[in-house]
Scaffold this active site. Structure first.
Site, mmCIF file in Angstrom:
data_model
loop_
_atom_site.group_PDB
_atom_site.id
_atom_site.type_symbol
_atom_site.label_atom_id
_atom_site.label_comp_id
_atom_site.label_asym_id
_atom_site.label_seq_id
_atom_site.Cartn_x
_atom_site.Cartn_y
_atom_site.Cartn_z
ATOM 1 C CG ASP A 52 -10.368 -2.902 6.597
ATOM 2 O OD1 ASP A 52 -11.571 -3.169 6.463
ATOM 3 O OD2 ASP A 52 -9.856 -1.846 6.188
ATOM 4 C CG ASP A 72 -4.304 -10.261 -8.284
ATOM 5 O OD1 ASP A 72 -3.224 -10.803 -8.582
ATOM 6 O OD2 ASP A 72 -4.690 -9.185 -8.761
ATOM 7 C CG ASP A 92 -5.967 -15.875 7.476
ATOM 8 O OD1 ASP A 92 -5.580 -14.724 7.781
ATOM 9 O OD2 ASP A 92 -5.315 -16.895 7.709
ATOM 10 C CG ASP A 131 -13.303 -8.959 3.946
ATOM 11 O OD1 ASP A 131 -14.161 -8.546 4.744
ATOM 12 O OD2 ASP A 131 -12.813 -8.265 3.042
ATOM 13 C CG HIS A 161 -13.515 -1.558 3.973
ATOM 14 N ND1 HIS A 161 -12.406 -1.288 4.741
ATOM 15 C CD2 HIS A 161 -13.900 -0.371 3.458
ATOM 16 C CE1 HIS A 161 -12.146 0.015 4.701
ATOM 17 N NE2 HIS A 161 -13.038 0.597 3.917
ATOM 18 C CB VAL A 186 0.204 -11.449 -6.870
ATOM 19 C CG1 VAL A 186 1.356 -12.051 -7.676
ATOM 20 C CG2 VAL A 186 0.170 -12.023 -5.454
ATOM 21 C CG ASN A 188 -1.122 -12.464 -10.769
ATOM 22 O OD1 ASN A 188 -1.490 -11.450 -11.371
ATOM 23 N ND2 ASN A 188 -1.698 -12.899 -9.671
ATOM 24 C CG ASN A 238 -14.592 8.468 3.778
ATOM 25 O OD1 ASN A 238 -13.543 8.774 3.230
ATOM 26 N ND2 ASN A 238 -14.915 7.219 4.070
ATOM 27 C CB ALA A 262 -7.354 10.884 10.754
ATOM 28 C CB SER A 266 -11.285 3.027 3.063
ATOM 29 O OG SER A 266 -11.980 3.285 4.236
#
Lengths: 71, 503
Positions: B256, B265, B278, B280, B284, B295, B298, B382, B393, B447
């Site tokens: 992505d 989280d 790592d 973004d 998205h 997670v 927590n 979409n 797809a 998505s």
């Protein structure tokens, strides 16, 4: 291809700007300048289909805008 | 007021008045036949007609009927007192019925007493197909699924039973829905699916079964309608109570816009492939990663299908630049990399227009991932049309995911998957999940539906490491929930049921 389209905001995948013609056809512009990113703006564009274009939007036909005129 | 409740009151009043006027034959003659007629109807209802009442309850009725009438008879010398008490008794019984207290007549269960996942149970006539429910399902937005999972349906009539899940918004129309279902040709019988529970006090720390009282402490659950739709409470309870442990730590790859690996989280379940993947900027990919494998429990943000961090780890391969689209080549390279890094699940919430060449290239890549042991799950798209028009797809060998809205209807934008080999549905509207910089927000799209399936596949692979794409798909279809638009979307995945079936 020559298109008369309206700029719309599509609230999917985090939100993005799309184009819609009067027949309801949807186009995903790959290179729309931010200054034209206004909902309701009418544009006349010359565009070509973007052949190898994959996106998270997965919406409309991806097009590359070659010429643009605000109506 | 239930009609059998009226009969009971009629019986009670007739008997009481017959006893009151036992010395006055010209009046008594009216109440005797009246009592006998109503009493026979009442008995027939309980002994002959199909009924959910038991004999103990019938005994209670008879005790009230005769006991009450004879107690009233003590006052037979004072007709005013007698008639006042009779009036009060009739009014009291009527109130008990219309208030739905279920003490005597008990036919009308309130929605609170019904199973929130399947409020009604219906039996179809032999040979009838559940399709006959579709019109009403569309009208009221309910979904249905086989009530019982049978290994040999030919040996039982239980395969004619279907459980109906009525959306919360339609619960105040429950009576109308029941009436319309009863009138439907092909419906043999209908029952309210009450939750039967023992009367026992709950300790202060006890956990209710309502999704509004989730088993987990992640505060964002309140904004996650998918938590209820996918029955994550039930899933977590099953994993906890049965001590189900993973056989391996499955690896989910999110291809992505990148993933914020430092998100509060996500970081507990994140494994980096290379630092370039790592971060973004767009958000998205981080949103998808949180849906698949945030997670749980927590005390932060949202929850996923995993009770602890030893079931799965989530990794990112960034295939999109800071903004805009990407190329097929870049996506396929990412798929191959994920496979080489040991992906159990490759989740791709992306797509573009289909062509024969593109189909072929993606098909090869999917085959490679499969050979390396990975399952590929992709978004349906979409556009609101047939997902065969976009790739990946429509590529052979992938599981394709359509999006449902909170009413469990097909999201208006979602592409349809009915013509694909492996089509499934998951929540995809107003999905609350992780955003970069330890933030949270809602997004919509196929998505968002895709990583719900990716997470479930990760869980299944953790429990059954050899599970293939075909096996996983068949398991999720078999255990999935049929919704009103299920023909177009495929069944809604039900992770808890899938785990149960896997055992």
């Amino acid at each position: 291809m020559k298109l008369i389209v309206t700029v719309i905001h599509v609230p999917l995948s985090g939100g993005f700007w799309g184009l819609k013609d009067d027949q309801g056809q949807e186009y995903l512009p790959t290179n729309l300048d931010q200054k034209y990113a206004k909902a309701g703006l009418r544009l006349e564009i010359m565009a070509k289909e973007a052949e190898d274009y994959f996106s998270v939007q997965m919406w409309g036909t991806p097009v590359e805008i070659l010429e643009l005129k605000v109506l | 007021m239930s009609w059998i409740g009226l009969i009971f009151i009629w019986t009670f009043a007739s008997l009481s008045l017959w006893l009151l006027f036992k010395e006055e034959a010209h009046i008594r003659k009216y109440f005797g036949p009246s009592f006998i007629a109503s009493f026979l109807i009442f008995l027939a209802y309980h002994l002959v007609l199909p009924s959910t009442f038991g004999y103990i309850r019938l005994a209670v009725y008879l005790f009230i009927l005769f006991g009450g009438a004879f107690v009233l008879n003590i006052f037979s010398n004072n007709k005013i007192a007698f008639l006042s008490l009779l009036g009060a008794s009739v009014f009291g019984l009527y109130q008990l019925d219309v208030q739905g207290l279920n003490l005597f007549f008990g036919q009308k269960a309130t929605a609170e007493n019904l199973d929130p996942q399947s409020e009604l149970l219906i039996e179809l006539e032999e040979g009838q197909r559940p399709k006959l429910l579709d019109k009403l399902a569309a009208k009221y937005g309910f979904s249905y699924e086989p009530a019982f999972k049978l290994q040999n349906p030919e040996q039982s009539d239980l395969d004619d039973f279907y459980a109906l899940n009525i959306p919360e918004a339609a619960l105040d129309q429950l009576s109308e829905i029941e009436e319309e279902l009863k009138a439907l040709q092909g419906v043999e019988s209908l029952e309210e699916n009450e939750i039967l529970q023992l009367w026992e006090p709950q300790s202060a720390g006890a956990i209710g079964r309502s999704p509004k009282q989730p088993l987990l402490n992640d505060p964002g659950i309140a904004k996650m309608w998918a938590y209820e739709a996918l029955n994550y409470n039930g899933l977590h309870r099953l994993l906890q109570e049965e001590g189900i442990r993973p056989k391996k730590k499955a690896r989910i790859f999110i291809l992505d816009t990148g993933v914020d690996a430092k998100h509060e989280d996500i970081k507990g379940q994140y494994r980096s492939v290379a630092s370039e993947h790592d971060t973004d900027v767009q958000g998205h990919g981080t949103h998808c990663a949180g849906i698949a494998a945030a997670v749980s429990n927590n005390g932060k943000g949202v929850a996923s299908a995993f009770p602890s961090s030893d079931f799965v780890e989530v990794s990112s391969i960034q295939v999109f630049p800071r903004s805009g689209g990407t190329t097929q080549r870049r996506i396929i390279n990412a798929m191959l990399l994920a496979a080489d890094k040991g992906a159990d699940v490759v989740s791709m919430s992306l797509g573009g227009p289909s062509s024969d060449d593109r189909q072929k290239a993606y098909e090869e890549a999917v085959r490679y991932v499969n050979k390396k042991g990975g399952i590929v799950v992709v978004a349906a798209g979409n556009n609101g049309f047939d997902a065969r028009r976009i790739v990946p797809a429509s590529v052979n060998g992938v599981i394709t995911v359509s999006a449902l809205d909170p009413q469990l209807r097909k999201a208006s934008f979602s592409n349809e998957v009915q013509h694909l080999n492996y089509g499934l549905a998951a929540p995809g509207v107003d999905i609350y999940s992780t955003m970069p910089n330890s933030k949270y927000d809602k997004m919509s799209g196929t998505s968002m539906a895709t990583p719900y399936v990716a997470g479930t596949l990760g869980l299944l692979r953790a429990l059954h490491p050899q599970l293939t794409t075909k096996e996983a798909y068949e398991l999720l279809v078999k255990t999935g929930k049929q919704t009103a638009d299920g023909q177009k979307t495929g069944p809604l995945i039900q992770p808890m049921q899938a785990v149960k079936a896997l055992k």
